[in-house]
Each structure stands twice: as structure tokens, then as C-alpha cells.
Design an enzyme around this catalytic site. Structure first.
Site, PDB file in Angstrom:
ATOM      1  N   MET A  30       4.191   5.839   2.910  1.00 14.69           N
ATOM      2  CA  MET A  30       4.870   7.128   2.820  1.00 14.69           C
ATOM      3  C   MET A  30       6.317   6.942   2.363  1.00 14.69           C
ATOM      4  SD  MET A  30       3.408   9.705   5.695  1.00 14.69           S
ATOM      5  CE  MET A  30       4.346   9.057   7.082  1.00 14.69           C
ATOM      6  N   GLY A  31       6.645   5.752   1.863  1.00 22.02           N
ATOM      7  CA  GLY A  31       7.982   5.516   1.353  1.00 22.02           C
ATOM      8  C   GLY A  31       8.989   5.168   2.427  1.00 22.02           C
ATOM      9  N   GLY A  36       8.588  -4.659   6.400  1.00 20.19           N
ATOM     10  CA  GLY A  36       7.171  -4.626   6.765  1.00 20.19           C
ATOM     11  C   GLY A  36       6.297  -4.158   5.617  1.00 20.19           C
ATOM     12  N   HIS A  37       6.723  -3.107   4.914  1.00 22.46           N
ATOM     13  CA  HIS A  37       5.969  -2.639   3.751  1.00 22.46           C
ATOM     14  C   HIS A  37       5.914  -3.716   2.662  1.00 22.46           C
ATOM     15  CE1 HIS A  37       7.449   1.395   5.322  1.00 22.46           C
ATOM     16  NE2 HIS A  37       6.133   1.567   5.274  1.00 22.46           N
ATOM     17  N   GLN A  61      -1.253  14.810   7.665  1.00 17.98           N
ATOM     18  CA  GLN A  61      -1.224  13.974   8.862  1.00 17.98           C
ATOM     19  C   GLN A  61      -0.046  14.285   9.775  1.00 17.98           C
ATOM     20  OE1 GLN A  61      -0.953  10.431   6.190  1.00 17.98           O
ATOM     21  NE2 GLN A  61       0.394   9.592   7.791  1.00 17.98           N
ATOM     22  N   GLY A 149      -0.781  -2.270   7.685  1.00 16.88           N
ATOM     23  CA  GLY A 149      -0.124  -2.990   8.762  1.00 16.88           C
ATOM     24  C   GLY A 149      -0.871  -2.863  10.076  1.00 16.88           C
ATOM     25  N   ASP A 152      -0.039  -0.116  13.502  1.00 19.83           N
ATOM     26  CA  ASP A 152      -0.891   1.006  13.905  1.00 19.83           C
ATOM     27  C   ASP A 152      -2.323   0.498  13.986  1.00 19.83           C
ATOM     28  OD1 ASP A 152      -2.245   3.389  14.323  1.00 19.83           O
ATOM     29  OD2 ASP A 152      -0.809   4.530  13.145  1.00 19.83           O
ATOM     30  N   LEU A 186       9.157  -3.014  12.986  1.00 19.03           N
ATOM     31  CA  LEU A 186       9.839  -2.269  11.937  1.00 19.03           C
ATOM     32  C   LEU A 186       9.103  -0.963  11.664  1.00 19.03           C
ATOM     33  CD1 LEU A 186      10.763  -5.065   9.361  1.00 19.03           C
ATOM     34  CD2 LEU A 186      12.055  -4.244  11.339  1.00 19.03           C
TER      35      LEU A 186
END
Length: 284
Positions: A30-31, A36-37, A61, A149, A152, A186
């Protein structure tokens, strides 16, 4: 790196890559990207020839009183970070591109049961929005691999179940949780925390570690352990959401016979709802 806003243009480019025998990886986001991304992008790059990242703040969501309007949108900075991480293509569609017939009449994809507990109970409809948009992204990109990741944990399980149940030809990979030097997972929403709250936030991970140590030492009164953990978090300023000791296979409440556990936790702190988890293997 090339940025696409059009599904048709992205598909045409990826069709040619696929015709040339290229293996395609997808990293949905989601930017407002952080390290982490970028680790997800690098993981996809390690096993694929072409990496596609998506940035789309998905309205489906978000609940009625959540942060859809204020969620940080930082496309220019995100493009620079993705280029440095080895991303080949960025897909950054508008709401109209993703939902051309409107969100109200959008076909929904749902994983029943698994989507309704833990985070799904706190945020009704959240995972239905996640699986709907991820399924659309899978249809648009047609990736060989998609990387998510492990922060979640429940979301990763829901997406894996969706792909399995619908026979989607994509390998779902999980990536380890990226943390700061204090152990805080993060998150783009960490930006909502004040400087003082940033000092408190790592308590969530420490509480998970303490619960894990107690279980490894022999405690099996899980309900009481959950309550003690809630109290530790509340004592430093967190609000209760959930701190659940679960069977890692299906996320049902753990019992004494469970050998592989996961503790799922979500706790609001100031304007941020923090999530984290920790796995426990008692099989040895």
C-alpha cells in the site's frame, strides 16, 4: 524501473516478458515503503527474473472509522526506494482502474472462517477486502511468485488458503519480520507514533518474547497467560485488542496437545494499531 498506471499497458509488457521465458515475482503493497517492504522486493528478486511491486491503498480493506483518508501516500519516495531495491516494474493504479464498475458492485473473494477470527473479528470485512484485491492483482500480473511479510501472520495464512482453494498458479512466499534496533516490527503506521510512544512500542515484542519463554518453561494456562500479557501492555499505555495463543496450523485456541503455536497480538498505541506475532515449536 518503469511505472504503470494502466492494467492494459502492464499486461502487455508482462506478456512479452513471459514469452521470453522470464519468471515474474509480485510484491503487493500500500506504499509508504520502509525497509521491510524492500526486503520483500529483494526476496522476490532472488528467485525471479522480473519483479513487479504494486502500490494501491485499497479502500475495500479499510473500515468506516479507519485511516483510509489519512494513510500516507508517498509515491515519489517509494519509486526511488523500489529502484534501489531492484524492482523492475511498479504498478500504481487509481481506484477507478482497479474498480471500474464501482466498489459497491465489485465481485468479492472471501476465505470464510479463517478471515473472521483475531484481526478479522476486530476489523470486520478487512480480509475480504484483502483477498479481493490480491486476487485481482494475481489476475492482472499472473506472477509465478508473490511475497508477503510474516508480520501479518493471519493475512499470510488467508492468502495461502485462497490460492490453494482457487487453484491459483502462484507460489506464496512469506518473508521474515523486519524490525528496528529495539525489536519493533516495521510498519508504515509507526509514523503515527510520537517520539515517546516509539519508546513504548517495543514492549509489544518483549511481551510476546516473555509469553514464549513462559510456555517453553512449561506453562500451559494459556488464558491466564494471555490476561497477564494484556495487563503488561495496558500498564505502559496500550489498548486491548487481542493477544491470542493459537494452534499454528489453523489459528484456533491452543490447548495442551498443541506442539506448534503462534501468538498473535494487536494493540493500539496512540494513533497506531500495532500488530506482531511469535512462533513456538514444542515438538522437540
Amino acid at each position: 524501473m518503469k511505472t504503470f498506471h494502466s492494467i492494459a499497458e502492464l499486461r502487455a509488457t508482462l506478456q512479452q516478458e513471459r514469452a521470453n521465458g522470464k519468471r515474474i515475482g509480485l510484491v503487493p503493497t500500500m506504499g509508504n515503503l520502509h525497509e521491510g517492504h524492500l526486503q520483500l522486493v529483494r526476496q522476490a528478486d532472488s528467485c525471479c527474473d522480473i519483479v513487479v511491486a504494486s502500490i494501491f491503498v485499497n479502500p475495500l480493506q479499510f473500515g468506516a472509522n479507519e485511516d483510509l483518508g489519512s494513510y500516507p501516500r508517498t509515491l515519489k519516495e517509494d519509486q526511488e526506494k523500489l529502484t534501489g531495491a531492484g524492482c523492475d516494474y511498479l504498478f500504481a493504479p487509481s481506484d477507478e482502474e482497479m474498480y471500474p464498475n464501482g466498489r459497491e458492485t465489485q465481485t468479492q473473494v472471501e476465505v470464510p472462517g479463517l478471515s473472521d477470527i483475531h484481526c478479522g473479528a476486530s476489523r470486520p470485512g478487512h480480509f475480504q477486502g484483502v483477498t479481493t484485491v490480491v486476487c485481482k492483482l494475481f489476475g492482472i500480473v499472473q506472477p509465478d511468485v508473490a511475497v508477503f511479510g510474516e508480520k501479518d501472520y493471519q493475512q499470510l495464512m488467508v492468502i495461502r488458503r485462497m490460492a490453494e482453494d482457487l487453484y491459483l498458479p502462484v507460489e506464496i512466499q512469506g518473508a521474515p519480520i523486519a524490525r528496528n534496533e529495539d525489536g519493533l516490527a516495521l510498519s508504515s503506521r509507526n509514523g503515527y507514533l510520537s517520539e515517546e510512544q516509539m519508546q513504548v512500542a517495543p514492549t509489544l515484542q518483549r511481551t510476546l518474547q516473555e509469553a514464549k519463554a513462559a510456555i517453553q518453561a512449561g506453562r500451559r494456562d494459556y488464558t491466564q497467560l494471555e490476561e497477564e500479557s494484556y495487563q503488561k501492555l495496558e500498564a505502559v499505555g496500550f489498548t486491548r485488542d487481542f493477544f491470542n495463543i493459537c494452534d499454528a496450523e489453523d489459528l484456533s485456541p491452543a490447548d495442551e496437545q498443541c506442539k506448534k503455536l503462534v501468538i498473535l497480538a494487536a494493540a493500539p498505541l496512540g494513533g497506531a494499531r500495532l500488530i506482531d506475532n511469535i512462533e513456538i515449536d514444542l515438538s522437540a
